[in-house]
Design a protein around this motif. Structure first.
Motif, PDB file in Angstrom:
ATOM      1  N   MET A  78       0.532  -1.147   0.408  1.00 15.47           N
ATOM      2  CA  MET A  78       0.014   0.070   0.284  1.00 15.47           C
ATOM      3  C   MET A  78       0.760   0.829   0.246  1.00 15.47           C
ATOM      4  N   ARG A  79       1.952   1.448   0.838  1.00 17.58           N
ATOM      5  CA  ARG A  79       2.441   2.288   0.681  1.00 17.58           C
ATOM      6  C   ARG A  79       3.960   2.627  -0.021  1.00 17.58           C
ATOM      7  N   ARG A 124      19.341   1.060  17.964  1.00 20.84           N
ATOM      8  CA  ARG A 124      18.004   1.894  18.750  1.00 20.84           C
ATOM      9  C   ARG A 124      17.378   1.383  18.091  1.00 20.84           C
ATOM     10  N   LEU A 126      12.864   2.935  18.565  1.00 23.75           N
ATOM     11  CA  LEU A 126      11.741   3.771  19.139  1.00 23.75           C
ATOM     12  C   LEU A 126      10.674   3.785  17.896  1.00 23.75           C
ATOM     13  N   VAL A 127       9.882   3.978  19.782  1.00 24.04           N
ATOM     14  CA  VAL A 127       8.407   3.055  19.435  1.00 24.04           C
ATOM     15  C   VAL A 127       7.757   4.340  19.908  1.00 24.04           C
ATOM     16  N   LYS A 128       6.511   4.957  19.197  1.00 22.67           N
ATOM     17  CA  LYS A 128       5.844   5.598  19.153  1.00 22.67           C
ATOM     18  C   LYS A 128       4.050   5.006  18.942  1.00 22.67           C
ATOM     19  N   LYS A 131       3.221   2.179  15.720  1.00 23.34           N
ATOM     20  CA  LYS A 131       4.770   2.857  14.700  1.00 23.34           C
ATOM     21  C   LYS A 131       6.011   2.236  15.818  1.00 23.34           C
ATOM     22  N   ALA A 132       6.890   1.451  15.363  1.00 25.65           N
ATOM     23  CA  ALA A 132       8.390   1.408  15.261  1.00 25.65           C
ATOM     24  C   ALA A 132       8.924   1.541  14.855  1.00 25.65           C
ATOM     25  N   MET A 133      10.440   1.572  14.674  1.00 25.30           N
ATOM     26  CA  MET A 133      11.932   1.659  14.052  1.00 25.30           C
ATOM     27  C   MET A 133      13.032   1.114  14.803  1.00 25.30           C
ATOM     28  N   LEU A 135      16.652   0.329  14.138  1.00 29.21           N
ATOM     29  CA  LEU A 135      18.194   0.953  13.699  1.00 29.21           C
ATOM     30  C   LEU A 135      19.060   0.188  14.229  1.00 29.21           C
ATOM     31  N   ASN A 148      17.933   0.607   8.358  1.00 30.10           N
ATOM     32  CA  ASN A 148      16.861   0.517   9.370  1.00 30.10           C
ATOM     33  C   ASN A 148      15.955   0.254   9.088  1.00 30.10           C
ATOM     34  N   LYS A 150      11.164  -0.152   9.700  1.00 32.68           N
ATOM     35  CA  LYS A 150      10.172   0.531   9.521  1.00 32.68           C
ATOM     36  C   LYS A 150       8.511  -0.806  10.765  1.00 32.68           C
ATOM     37  N   TYR A 161       7.567  -3.017   7.335  1.00 31.39           N
ATOM     38  CA  TYR A 161       6.246  -2.308   6.067  1.00 31.39           C
ATOM     39  C   TYR A 161       7.628  -1.627   5.674  1.00 31.39           C
ATOM     40  N   ILE A 164      15.152  -0.160   5.476  1.00 26.98           N
ATOM     41  CA  ILE A 164      16.073   1.235   5.036  1.00 26.98           C
ATOM     42  C   ILE A 164      17.056   0.812   5.151  1.00 26.98           C
TER      43      ILE A 164
ATOM     44  N   PHE B  39      -1.010   7.703   3.859  1.00 31.11           N
ATOM     45  CA  PHE B  39       0.152   7.613   3.270  1.00 31.11           C
ATOM     46  C   PHE B  39       1.307   9.213   3.523  1.00 31.11           C
ATOM     47  N   ILE B  44       6.244   9.071  11.105  1.00 35.47           N
ATOM     48  CA  ILE B  44       6.438   9.765  12.664  1.00 35.47           C
ATOM     49  C   ILE B  44       8.498   9.755  12.691  1.00 35.47           C
ATOM     50  N   TRP B  45       8.917   9.187  11.866  1.00 35.33           N
ATOM     51  CA  TRP B  45      11.032   9.429  11.935  1.00 35.33           C
ATOM     52  C   TRP B  45      11.488   8.931  10.474  1.00 35.33           C
TER      53      TRP B  45
END
Lengths: 211, 264
Positions: A78-79, A124, A126-128, A131-133, A135, A148, A150, A161, A164, B39, B44-45
């Motif tokens: 989708m993205r 690292r 990152l969570v919010k 969503k999270a990332m 690294l 990285n 996501k 999803y 990087i 989209f 966020i990042w």
């Protein structure tokens, strides 16, 4: 009749037990999810059977089955498509996800096989919200690559999803390509293009590899 | 007193009129709007893990490509050159020459490019890195047999110093100069207006540019490139083989890689 009833109950209870076993996985952090995926992939790749002739195509099957546990392909697709996704019919979307997934499997899983004892360093997390990332660095023989991930949370589990690598986002890179194609063609053309590519890759897969 | 009363009435009436208008505005955010927001605004990042605070943070801006005709032509040409000539040559060379001597050649040329890195560091005020590059250059040129060995490889500096992998294009980027249009040059590959100007500057800082006659200079640079290629086989292919539009894939990859280098 009664027997069927009891076996139904038994099956239900069994399901409850199995469902209760799932939260153990649900409590995984994004980093732990990636770690588990990487470790599982490495176990598969280190299997001596992998380097046999039939082992190679077999690996792709194994990894492909595994991918569902860690990737949200619908989100990723989708993205990658972006706004044109909204104008697509359900059938087109399903078809798109299916062929795009196949394309990624044929290209990236082939690449993964060239695993050469690289180590992953988790930098690292990152969570919010959902969503999270994560690294990470991949330490290869004579260089370091940043990779990285996501992730998105669904029903208590994290799914990747976007990946990087060296600042090149898989999703955004494909979005540029799809934009380029949609600029002159329709969604159907794009789906056909992906299918063509898949067919081409499947044809060349049977040939002996160089190197 | 009375004027205050009328003033209050006026405000109330205005509010009453304004409210439906505001509500109407709210009602206008259709489902589609919400879907589109999926989209655009839920990132966020950014891709390097920095929190996105404003719209301005988005690197996502489309790269400008007004010269697409020219670029596409040379991209196709370079692609054919790469797959048909450069890569087979590099593969044959890698087959004959073992990895270690190829490593020496790579080190030699990397060492030779020191002026480019030094000037790049100084232009960006990275004096630590410039100093580090200088000491590397001196050690490798002397004890390292004219740069064949890289004695500093894998060693940590006493205190963390940013890498000295700089060039003029990156310095311009650091100064806030944008990429400008995307450009593909024959043989040299993808670039942008900014990086092309930078490359001209770097050309004059590259010792091999001064080899006489000119074809020795070209030969030295080509050899360096083929030798370097043996260490990164398959990177270009993995990008283009997995793509449905290789041109756009390479364009995006180039812009993103450069953005990363400018940041570092």
């Amino acid at each position: 009749m009664k027997k069927a009833y009891y076996s139904g109950i038994a099956a239900l209870l069994l399901c409850c037990f199995l469902a209760a076993a799932v939260p153990a996985a649900a409590d995984m952090s994004p980093t732990e999810t990636i770690q588990e995926a990487v470790d599982r992939i490495i176990v598969v790749l280190k299997d001596p059977k992998v380097n046999t002739k039939d082992g190679k195509s077999n690996v792709i099957h194994v990894l492909s089955d595994m991918a569902d546990d860690y990737f949200a392909f619908d989100e990723l697709t989708m993205r990658s498509v972006g706004k044109p996704w909204l104008a697509m019919s359900e059938e087109q979307r399903a078809e798109f996800i299916k062929s795009f997934r196949r394309l990624l499997e044929l290209t990236y899983l082939q690449k993964i096989r060239q695993y050469d004892d690289e180590k992953v360093e988790y930098k690292r997390e990152l969570v919010k919200g959902d969503k999270a990332m994560v690294l990470t660095n991949v330490l290869a023989k004579d260089s370091v690559y940043s990779v990285n991930y996501k992730l998105i949370k669904r029903e208590g589990r994290w799914y990747v999803y976007d990946i990087i690598g060296e600042n090149i986002s898989l999703v955004k890179n494909y979005r540029q390509q799809f934009n380029e194609i949609l600029h002159d063609g329709s969604v159907q053309d794009l789906i056909e293009k992906i299918k063509e590519k898949v067919a081409k890759l499947e044809a060349s897969k049977d040939e002996p590899e160089q190197q | 007193m009375r004027s205050e009363f009328w003033y209050a009435v006026l405000v109330t009436v205005l509010l009453l009129f304004a409210l439906p208008a505001m509500a109407g505005q709210d009602g206008d955010t259709t489902v589609e709007g919400v879907q589109i927001a999926q989209f655009d605004d839920d990132e966020i990042w950014d891709d390097s893990g920095q929190i996105i605070t404003e719209k301005l943070d988005r690197e996502d801006a489309q790269v400008s490509d007004p010269l697409k005709g020219w670029n596409y032509f040379w991209f196709t040409f370079n692609d054919a050159m790469y797959r048909g000539v450069l890569e087979p040559v590099a593969q044959g060379y890698a087959f004959i020459i073992p990895e270690r001597p190829r490593g020496w050649v790579r080190n030699f040329f990397t060492n030779l490019m020191y002026p480019v890195r030094f000037v790049g560091c100084v232009m960006q005020g990275k004096f630590d890195s410039a100093g580090m590059e200088t000491s590397k250059f001196i050690i490798n040129s002397t004890i390292g047999l004219g740069g064949l060995a890289d004695l500093t490889e894998g060693r940590k500096t006493v205190r963390p110093i940013a890498t000295g992998e700089e060039d003029m294009g990156q310095s311009f980027g650091r100064w806030g100069i944008g990429n400008g249009p995307y450009l593909v040059w024959p043989f040299l590959g993808p670039s942008t207006l900014r990086d092309s100007v930078g490359s001209v500057g770097d050309y004059f800082l590259t010792p091999t540019s001064y080899l006489n006659p000119w074809y020795w200079s070209v030969a030295a640079k080509s050899y360096d490139r083929i030798n370097r290629l043996t260490f990164e086989f398959g990177r270009y292919e993995s990008l283009t083989d997995s793509s449905v539009d290789p041109y756009a894939a390479v364009r995006d990859a180039y812009i993103k890689l450069r953005a990363k280098k400018v940041r570092e």
